[in-house]
Design an enzyme around this catalytic site. Structure first.
Site, PDB file in Angstrom:
ATOM      1  N   ARG A 145       0.856  -1.193   0.000  1.00 22.21           N
ATOM      2  CA  ARG A 145       0.000   0.000   0.000  1.00 22.21           C
ATOM      3  C   ARG A 145       0.885   1.233   0.000  1.00 22.21           C
ATOM      4  NH1 ARG A 145      -1.810   1.577   4.345  1.00 22.21           N
ATOM      5  NH2 ARG A 145      -1.119   0.012   5.830  1.00 22.21           N
ATOM      6  N   TYR A 178      -1.372  -3.955  -6.597  1.00 19.35           N
ATOM      7  CA  TYR A 178      -1.102  -4.657  -5.340  1.00 19.35           C
ATOM      8  C   TYR A 178      -2.158  -4.407  -4.258  1.00 19.35           C
ATOM      9  CZ  TYR A 178       1.603  -7.147  -1.936  1.00 19.35           C
ATOM     10  OH  TYR A 178       2.009  -8.095  -1.022  1.00 19.35           O
ATOM     11  N   GLY A 192      -3.876  -3.573  -1.023  1.00 16.44           N
ATOM     12  CA  GLY A 192      -4.731  -2.486  -0.570  1.00 16.44           C
ATOM     13  C   GLY A 192      -4.940  -1.390  -1.608  1.00 16.44           C
ATOM     14  N   LYS A 212      -9.379  -1.916   2.135  1.00 17.06           N
ATOM     15  CA  LYS A 212      -9.085  -0.702   2.906  1.00 17.06           C
ATOM     16  C   LYS A 212      -9.885   0.501   2.375  1.00 17.06           C
ATOM     17  CE  LYS A 212      -6.071  -3.010   5.261  1.00 17.06           C
ATOM     18  NZ  LYS A 212      -6.332  -3.386   6.653  1.00 17.06           N
ATOM     19  N   HIS A 216     -10.851  -1.209  11.896  1.00 16.59           N
ATOM     20  CA  HIS A 216      -9.734  -2.073  11.520  1.00 16.59           C
ATOM     21  C   HIS A 216      -9.546  -3.097  12.643  1.00 16.59           C
ATOM     22  CE1 HIS A 216      -5.220  -2.211  10.214  1.00 16.59           C
ATOM     23  NE2 HIS A 216      -5.919  -3.156   9.651  1.00 16.59           N
ATOM     24  N   SER A 256      -0.349  -2.792  12.174  1.00 16.58           N
ATOM     25  CA  SER A 256       0.348  -3.840  11.417  1.00 16.58           C
ATOM     26  C   SER A 256       1.475  -4.430  12.263  1.00 16.58           C
ATOM     27  CB  SER A 256       0.983  -3.254  10.158  1.00 16.58           C
ATOM     28  OG  SER A 256       0.070  -2.451   9.508  1.00 16.58           O
ATOM     29  N   CYS A 263       1.472  -6.721  14.540  1.00 16.58           N
ATOM     30  CA  CYS A 263       1.209  -7.047  15.940  1.00 16.58           C
ATOM     31  C   CYS A 263       0.503  -8.389  16.083  1.00 16.58           C
ATOM     32  CB  CYS A 263       0.371  -5.953  16.592  1.00 16.58           C
ATOM     33  SG  CYS A 263       1.262  -4.425  16.823  1.00 16.58           S
ATOM     34  N   ASN A 314      -2.873 -13.900  13.746  1.00 20.93           N
ATOM     35  CA  ASN A 314      -2.570 -14.955  14.727  1.00 20.93           C
ATOM     36  C   ASN A 314      -3.584 -14.960  15.871  1.00 20.93           C
ATOM     37  OD1 ASN A 314      -0.364 -15.532  13.177  1.00 20.93           O
ATOM     38  ND2 ASN A 314       1.151 -14.648  14.567  1.00 20.93           N
ATOM     39  N   ASP A 346      -9.400  -8.834  10.000  1.00 22.90           N
ATOM     40  CA  ASP A 346      -8.901  -7.497   9.652  1.00 22.90           C
ATOM     41  C   ASP A 346      -9.909  -6.365   9.834  1.00 22.90           C
ATOM     42  OD1 ASP A 346      -6.705  -5.943   8.742  1.00 22.90           O
ATOM     43  OD2 ASP A 346      -7.597  -5.808   6.757  1.00 22.90           O
ATOM     44  N   ARG A 388       2.135 -12.137   0.479  1.00 25.75           N
ATOM     45  CA  ARG A 388       0.798 -12.420   1.009  1.00 25.75           C
ATOM     46  C   ARG A 388       0.240 -13.755   0.563  1.00 25.75           C
ATOM     47  NH1 ARG A 388      -1.322  -8.337   4.548  1.00 25.75           N
ATOM     48  NH2 ARG A 388       0.293  -6.762   4.434  1.00 25.75           N
ATOM     49  N   GLY A 404      -0.536 -18.820  21.721  1.00 22.16           N
ATOM     50  CA  GLY A 404      -1.639 -19.522  22.392  1.00 22.16           C
ATOM     51  C   GLY A 404      -1.789 -19.132  23.857  1.00 22.16           C
ATOM     52  N   ASN A 422      -1.817 -16.283  24.989  1.00 22.78           N
ATOM     53  CA  ASN A 422      -2.660 -15.092  25.111  1.00 22.78           C
ATOM     54  C   ASN A 422      -4.085 -15.456  25.539  1.00 22.78           C
ATOM     55  OD1 ASN A 422      -0.505 -13.496  24.409  1.00 22.78           O
ATOM     56  ND2 ASN A 422      -1.027 -13.434  22.227  1.00 22.78           N
TER      57      ASN A 422
HETATM   58  O1  O2Y Z   1       0.294  -3.798   1.507  1.00 26.84           O
HETATM   59  C1  O2Y Z   1      -0.874  -4.095   1.224  1.00 26.84           C
HETATM   60  O2  O2Y Z   1      -1.412  -3.702   0.203  1.00 26.84           O
HETATM   61  C2  O2Y Z   1      -1.677  -4.924   2.126  1.00 26.84           C
HETATM   62  S1  O2Y Z   1      -2.154  -4.042   3.549  1.00 26.84           S
HETATM   63  C3  O2Y Z   1      -3.101  -5.099   4.530  1.00 26.84           C
HETATM   64  C4  O2Y Z   1      -3.554  -6.289   4.028  1.00 26.84           C
HETATM   65  C5  O2Y Z   1      -4.316  -7.116   4.819  1.00 26.84           C
HETATM   66  C6  O2Y Z   1      -4.635  -6.716   6.064  1.00 26.84           C
HETATM   67  N1  O2Y Z   1      -4.211  -5.545   6.561  1.00 26.84           N
HETATM   68  C7  O2Y Z   1      -3.432  -4.749   5.842  1.00 26.84           C
HETATM   69  C8  O2Y Z   1      -3.003  -3.467   6.515  1.00 26.84           C
HETATM   70  O3  O2Y Z   1      -2.184  -2.716   6.021  1.00 26.84           O
HETATM   71  O4  O2Y Z   1      -3.530  -3.195   7.601  1.00 26.84           O
HETATM   72 MN    MN Z   2      -5.148  -4.506   8.164  1.00 25.57          MN
END
Ligand code: O2Y
Ligand code: MN
Length: 641
Positions: A105, A255, A257, A264, A284, A306, A308, A312, A331, A425, A549, A551
């Protein structure tokens, strides 16, 4: 079938084009719809498609039906173009390699267009550059479009993707029409959203409203499509949003996002503006269901920046006996109060677009059990047994094979470069997740009992604490910070502000967003709010908490607080688990609980100063009084620590 176009008139306002009369008037060129059924388009969809045709001048039109036959056709085409490589090691999986300049992005080229700048971003007099989004005027947006889009699809097919964000027909769902010249985008959108004919049918029976999403990978240079495997125009990439018209225009990047506009651009940026107008929240956030040993179940939504571990957590395998976690989404959450006053959430997406590096049977077995069927991988490494590989994946996968890196070059560990791009991805259907929640497609959504905010905080911030009230929780969201790799000119990692994990995704002024959050309390029963930090480090520089796990132990405490158990003690920053309330029995290693929950006065004094500065320079007069009062309250309590 002959597609009849309209004569179109530019009204000088964004892409919005007016039709002189609705009855078809043939324009210069009759275009053939070479796939799909144009008769299924509603008049307003037809009109939008015609505007795009007139502007972009594609050779052909393909109206996506969402079928397997269509996917086969597009896969064959992409194979011929060199866009995708088959991965016969798995079932119906493919690998795409992008242009190396088109891998993520691009926030700096992402704009929101409103009549006044203040509708988009807080304007302060502090002289600090705003970091809460980019505004563009209607005139400049129109100019940007006119410089890029005319004939941008020449020589290509224009695909029309009808898609639903959320289960088709749910009162919480919204529809979009993405027009794109990228078959990769079509195949990805078919995974990430509910796409195809059934959405057109819903448009005919529903209110007919849709979000307009125009996407082009970039104008052929002198009529020649350069690099047919991944055409793009990185130098002129731009992503534009007009909330007033529910319209998105994206140019130059294929690509993630930037191009899968349901994610997004629609579900967060345009979504947050629709949510503000209609009185709900577009966030988000992951959504998970958790069942305790007594068989009771609650749902939790969680916002993390992102890197974090959102995916998971969404797919957590609890180590705490008797607990079960099920995944609704990883997400995005759309949350609205129902007529009983319960906050109900849907995951508007249909798939996961997860970061591949770091995903393994050890870190996220449920993701690993999801992604090797019907999936599209991008920029991961390729193995000679026709599979994939990335950093963090179990090494046994590359024991006796050769590896080709994401750039298509031979790779081995010793060459010092990553095999997969760090932002590579997997794009995979959510329904394949072995722990997908039974209610994940419930049109009514799932009831949310707790909201978690979190970040990567190596120092000072305890494992978990609970907000004192809704307004205090909104303040905690506004003050969120997380360790991230800074821009190239800084060295190393810095703690960056990322309020609500929405910094790159606000569709409107953050100050007004805070007021909207505060107002939710009047609309229904608000969930409890918590802050979590899995990443605190001890004096020895090692993580104090094992994470993953384990957590589930934190989720157990949150569960018990939601149920009203008095297992907390008040502190200056909020409610902490009381002595012995966090279950530590059965942990593999002894945990230094004192260090994990310690609140250093000097750290929190500094944190208050930092938040004060951020609010002053970034939000200024747009900061709601209630949030300013929460900051003053924290400052006062910290001074008495
Ligand atoms: O870099 C991208 O285009 C993907 S960004 C993304 C993809 C999936 C979930 N979250 C994100 C994000 O940037 O928060
Ligand atoms: Mn995201």
């Amino acid at each position: 079938m002959i597609y009849k176009g309209l004569t179109l008139f530019k009204d000088g306002y964004g892409l919005a084009l007016r039709t002189a009369q609705y009855n078809y008037r043939l324009y210069q060129r009759a275009l053939s719809v070479h796939y799909g059924n144009a008769a299924l388009l509603t008049p307003s969809v037809k009109s939008y498609v015609e505007e795009c045709v007139q502007l972009c001048q594609p050779d052909k039109i393909h109206i996506c039906d969402g079928s397997a036959k269509e996917s086969q056709m597009l896969q064959t085409h992409m194979l011929q173009q060199g866009t995708i490589i088959p991965l016969p090691k798995y079932e119906n999986c493919w690998l795409a390699r992008t242009n190396p300049a088109d891998v993520a992005r691009v926030e700096s080229k992402t704009f929101i267009c409103t009549a006044n700048k203040e509708e988009t971003v807080p304007v302060t007099n502090e002289g600090t550059p705003g970091a809460l989004g980019n505004w563009i005027s209607k005139k400049d947006m129109q100019k940007a479009i006119q410089e890029r889009f005319p004939s941008s699809m020449a020589g290509r097919t224009m695909y029309v993707i009808p898609f639903s964000m959320g289960p088709i027909g749910s009162p919480l769902s919204k529809i979009g029409i993405e027009v794109t010249d990228s078959p990769y985008v079509v195949e990805s959108m078919k995974i990430m959203t509910r796409a195809g004919t059934k959405v057109l049918e819903q448009l005919q029976t529903g209110d007919g409203q849709f979000v307009k999403c125009l996407h082009s990978v970039g104008k052929p240079k002198n009529g020649v499509i350069e690099q047919p495997s991944w055409p793009c125009d990185p130098e002129r990439t731009i992503i534009l949003h007009t909330p007033d018209n529910n319209e998105i225009v994206s140019y130059g990047s294929g690509y993630g996002g930037n191009s899968l506009l349901g994610k997004k651009c629609f579900a967060l940026r345009i979504g947050s503006t629709i949510a503000k107008r209609e009185g709900w929240l577009a966030e988000h956030m992951l959504i998970l269901g958790i069942t305790n040993p007594k068989g009771e179940k609650i749902y939790i939504a969680a916002a993390f920046p992102s890197a974090c571990g959102k995916t998971n957590l969404a797919m957590l395998t609890p180590t705490l006996p008797g607990y079960k976690v099920e995944c609704v989404g990883d997400d995005i959450a759309w949350m609205k109060f129902d007529s009983n006053g319960d906050l109900r959430a849907i995951n508007p997406e249909n798939g996961f677009f997860g970061v591949a590096p770091g995903t393994s049977m050890a870190t996220n077995p449920n993701a690993m059990k999801t992604i090797f069927r019907n999936s599209l991988f991008t920029n991961v490494a390729h193995t000679s047994d026709e599979g994939v590989y990335w950093e963090g994946m179990e090494e046994e996968n590359i024991k006796s094979v050769n590896v080709t890196d994401w750039l298509g070059k031979p790779w081995n560990k010793s060459n010092g470069k990553p095999a997969a791009h760090p932002n590579s991805r997997f794009c995979t259907p959510a329904a394949q997740c072995p722990i997908i929640d039974p209610a994940w497609e419930d049109p009514a959504g799932v009831p949310i009992s707790a909201i978690l905010f979190g970040g990567r905080r190596p120092a000072g911030v305890p494992l978990v604490y609970e907000a004192r009230s809704w307004a205090h929780g909104v303040f905690i969201g506004a003050a969120m910070r997380s360790e991230a790799t800074a821009a190239a000119e800084h060295k190393g990692k810095v703690i960056m502000h990322d309020p609500f994990a929405m910094r790159p995704f606000f569709g409107y002024n953050f100050g007004n967003y805070l007021s909207h959050w505060l107002s939710m309390e009047k609309r229904g029963r608000v969930p409890k709010i918590f802050h979590v930090n899995w990443f605190r480090k001890g004096a020895d520089g090692k993580f104090l908490w094992p994470g993953f796990g384990e957590n589930s132990r934190v989720l157990d405490w949150i569960f018990r607080r939601v149920k009203g158990e008095e297992c907390y003690q008040a502190s200056a920053i909020g409610n902490l688990p009381s002595q012995n309330a966090l279950i530590t029995q059965g942990l593999q290693e002894a945990i230094k609980l004192d260090e994990l929950f310690n609140l250093p006065k000097d750290f929190w004094e500094q944190e208050v100063i930092e938040i004060e500065k951020y609010f002053k320079t970034q939000v200024g007069d747009f900061l709601p009084t209630q949030v300013a009062q929460e900051l003053a309250g924290l400052k006062d309590r910290v001074s008495k620590m």
